[in-house]
Write an enzyme that holds these catalytic residues in place. Structure first.
Site, PDB file in Angstrom:
ATOM      1  N   ASP A 123      28.742  92.766 130.369  1.00  0.00           N
ATOM      2  CA  ASP A 123      28.437  93.858 131.298  1.00  0.00           C
ATOM      3  C   ASP A 123      27.048  93.661 131.923  1.00  0.00           C
ATOM      4  OD1 ASP A 123      29.447  96.598 132.099  1.00  0.00           O
ATOM      5  OD2 ASP A 123      27.482  97.179 131.302  1.00  0.00           O
TER       6      ASP A 123
ATOM      7  N   GLU B 255      29.564  89.610 134.351  1.00  0.00           N
ATOM      8  CA  GLU B 255      29.565  90.559 135.464  1.00  0.00           C
ATOM      9  C   GLU B 255      28.150  90.506 136.036  1.00  0.00           C
ATOM     10  OE1 GLU B 255      29.939  95.229 136.754  1.00  0.00           O
ATOM     11  OE2 GLU B 255      28.847  94.620 134.992  1.00  0.00           O
TER      12      GLU B 255
HETATM   13  C1  GLC Z   1      29.269  97.821 134.577  1.00  0.00           C
HETATM   14  C2  GLC Z   1      30.587  98.459 134.213  1.00  0.00           C
HETATM   15  C3  GLC Z   1      30.547  99.898 134.634  1.00  0.00           C
HETATM   16  C4  GLC Z   1      29.415 100.586 133.897  1.00  0.00           C
HETATM   17  C5  GLC Z   1      28.096  99.866 134.109  1.00  0.00           C
HETATM   18  C6  GLC Z   1      27.058 100.307 133.113  1.00  0.00           C
HETATM   19  O1  GLC Z   1      29.066  97.747 135.943  1.00  0.00           O
HETATM   20  O2  GLC Z   1      31.635  97.750 134.798  1.00  0.00           O
HETATM   21  O3  GLC Z   1      31.759 100.549 134.373  1.00  0.00           O
HETATM   22  O4  GLC Z   1      29.291 101.904 134.340  1.00  0.00           O
HETATM   23  O5  GLC Z   1      28.221  98.481 133.938  1.00  0.00           O
HETATM   24  O6  GLC Z   1      27.380  99.847 131.836  1.00  0.00           O
END
Ligand code: GLC
Length: 564
Positions: A217, A276
């Site tokens: 994440d 991500e």
């Molecule tokens: C990422 C996740 C999202 C979350 C954020 C904070 O972007 O995909 O759902 O709110 O991180 O953890």
């Protein structure tokens, strides 16, 4: 009649190959909204296990489980209170082990979500930090600062949280802590050795339980340089993101991932990871390199219009980027953070804001699709979504699917404000769109009955009556359904995937993209409204009704290699 060749191509052996992830189809499960086994309205781990047939029949290679850890749900589970446990409302570690075993027995790998930028404010570390007071070791695991102004009553800087409002929150003794997301998500201090060691333990904990990989994440946000004086929010926006930005995409984050890589590689087969990372395209290879996380999400298709020029540019660039990192490319059209693509493609263009949220203002009201009927072309959105999906599934690299997209599900726009859960809706004060609940509504499994078969009691986000039309049980029986298309495409994909290359075939029509894979498979997508005449009759699958001698408007077809 073409029969589906189930034998794996050389680079494609999801069962045994250490490179299984390179062209895998990964299905994202948002556990609280998948299937509820105990009638509390929340999806859970045994619920997923009970739906193993759906996953196996779909033909995916892996599931990615969004967070299922203990959480106060301030951010849908991305506020983790304990990284090495299961939320009691979702089951137990034993249930988790059963799920992994069941998935593995059906040849499906398991990826879990790691949330390292922040914990929940309910995490024992944060509770300890609150108790321990300023200057303590416990506070050093987070980012605490004194305030500014008289009595330090003003925050240390004017930084804004990504979810809206200030990025600083004051605690009882007057210090402030940094939270890039919700107030309940304090950022960790990645200069702290104990923080680093603890995440290594977490990666080992899940790897030892048989987990095959990790989704990381906000992988670009962990390390920070908070040397004072802190820049202003406006300055932060203009500092180049070249590896030395104070809070984003810093080069030194890869020291963290180098340590993680040693952990991943100590397992057989090595554990995988996908980042991500919302970073400049040119910097993605740093995350995708084999020394770092190994693969990174490419969100460009998810942000694009249904447009041949954009699609071709994105594919070409990202295959090139993946090759540069030694990784494979990833393709995504939907996930738990953005408007479902069946809906996005039905909205007036442009269909998104910079974060991929499809928000359209109608008078003074924000609407997502499904709002005022005249704004959304449901049938067109569905048609384009199927064409885009079949295009994506023909590409080299791995495909990430989001639960419910196989049903062609549309976004749920009309959730009453008091039933909404997403902090982005509340912190944005309703000025920043409707948030992300509309793609997180529990799945319809049956056409009727309590919560459409999701569970025996209600669903934690209200399901609209029209969900009946998208139920798994209904689509399974319909040869023209979205589910039938996904199943068939995933079965065929095992033959289509070979080396990770493609060659564009010039079509002479700016609305039509056509490419060939090295083993002879071809994919043709007609983005326009008119027909595209086809020189071949061997259409194996089509995203819309098959027409001899042509590809209809807004349709993708796959052509099998000529017989030897
Ligand atoms: C990422 C996740 C999202 C979350 C954020 C904070 O972007 O995909 O759902 O709110 O991180 O953890």
């Amino acid at each position: 009649m073409i029969t589906v060749d189930q034998s794996p191509a050389s680079t494609y052996d999801p069962q045994h190959d250490a490179a299984w992830w390179r062209q895998a189809v990964v299905y994202q499960i948002y556990p609280r909204s998948f299937a509820d086994s105990n009638g509390d309205g929340l999806g859970d781990i045994p619920g997923i296990t009970s739906r193993i047939d759906h996953l196996a029949e779909l033909g995916i290679d892996a599931v990615w489980l969004s967070p299922f850890y203990p959480s106060e749900l301030a951010d849908g589970g991305y506020d983790v209170a304990d990284y090495r446990n299961v939320d009691p409302r979702l089951g137990t570690l034993r249930d988790f082990d059963d799920l992994v075993k069941t998935l593995h027995n059906r040849g499906i790998r398991v990826i879990v979500d790691i949330v390292p930028n922040h914990t929940s404010d309910q995490h024992e570390w944060f509770q300890e930090a609150l108790q321990a007071g300023r200057g303590s070791e416990a506070r050093d695991r987070y980012i605490f600062r004194e305030g500014t102004g008289p009595d330090g009553a003003e925050p240390p800087s004017d930084w804004r949280s990504i979810f809206g409002g200030s990025a600083w929150e004051r605690v009882d003794d007057g210090q402030w802590y940094l939270h890039h997301f919700a107030v309940e998500q304090p950022d960790l201090n990645w200069d702290n050795r104990e923080v680093r060691d603890d995440f290594v333990s977490t990666l080992r904990f899940w790897s030892d339980r048989g987990v095959d990989g990790f989704r990381i994440d906000v992988a670009h946000m962990l390390t920070k340089d908070l040397t004072e004086p802190l820049p202003t929010h406006a300055e932060l926006q203009s500092i180049p993101q070249d590896g030395h930005h104070p809070t984003l995409d810093r080069d030194d984050v890869h020291h963290v991932y180098a340590e993680w890589r040693a952990v991943f590689n100590s397992y057989e087969p090595p554990r995988t990871a996908v980042a991500e990372a919302w970073v400049d395209r040119e910097r993605v290879p740093l995350y995708a390199s084999p020394e770092s996380l190994g693969q990174a999400f490419n969100f460009e298709l998810l942000q694009a219009d249904f447009d041949p020029e954009q699609f071709r540019r994105i594919v070409t660039d990202n295959l090139d980027l993946a090759a540069r990192s030694g990784s494979s490319s990833t393709w995504v059209l939907s996930n738990h953070d953005v408007t479902r693509h069946a809906t996005r493609y039905g909205l007036p263009r442009p269909t998104r804001d910079d974060d991929g949220h499809s928000t359209v203002k109608h008078g003074t009201e924000w609407v997502l699709a499904g709002g005022p009927a005249e704004m959304i072309d449901l049938a067109g959105g569905a048609r384009r979504a199927r064409a885009a999906t079949l295009f994506l599934l023909g590409l080299p690299g791995s495909a990430y699917l989001y639960q419910g997209e196989e049903l062609g599900l549309q976004e749920v726009a009309d959730i009453p404000d008091n039933a909404r859960q997403d902090p982005t809706f509340f912190r944005g004060g309703g000025t920043d769109g409707l948030g992300r609940d509309g793609c997180r509504v529990p799945l319809p499994w049956k056409e009727s009955g309590e919560s459409f078969g999701f569970g025996s009691a209600g669903a934690h986000l209200p399901q609209p009556a029209w969900f009946a039309g998208y139920a798994v049980a209904r689509e399974e029986k319909d040869p023209t359904s979205s589910l039938t298309m996904y199943r068939r495409a995933l079965a065929l994909r095992r033959s289509l995937q070979s080396s990770e290359r493609l060659e564009w075939i010039e079509t002479g029509d700016p609305e039509v993209l056509r490419f060939r894979r090295p083993n002879g498979w071809e994919v043709v997508t007609n983005f326009g409204a008119g027909e595209y005449p086809l020189d071949r009759a061997d259409i194996v699958i089509s995203s819309g009704p098959v027409r001899l001698g042509e590809v209809a408007g807004e349709t993708t077809v796959w052509l099998a290699p000529p017989e030897e």
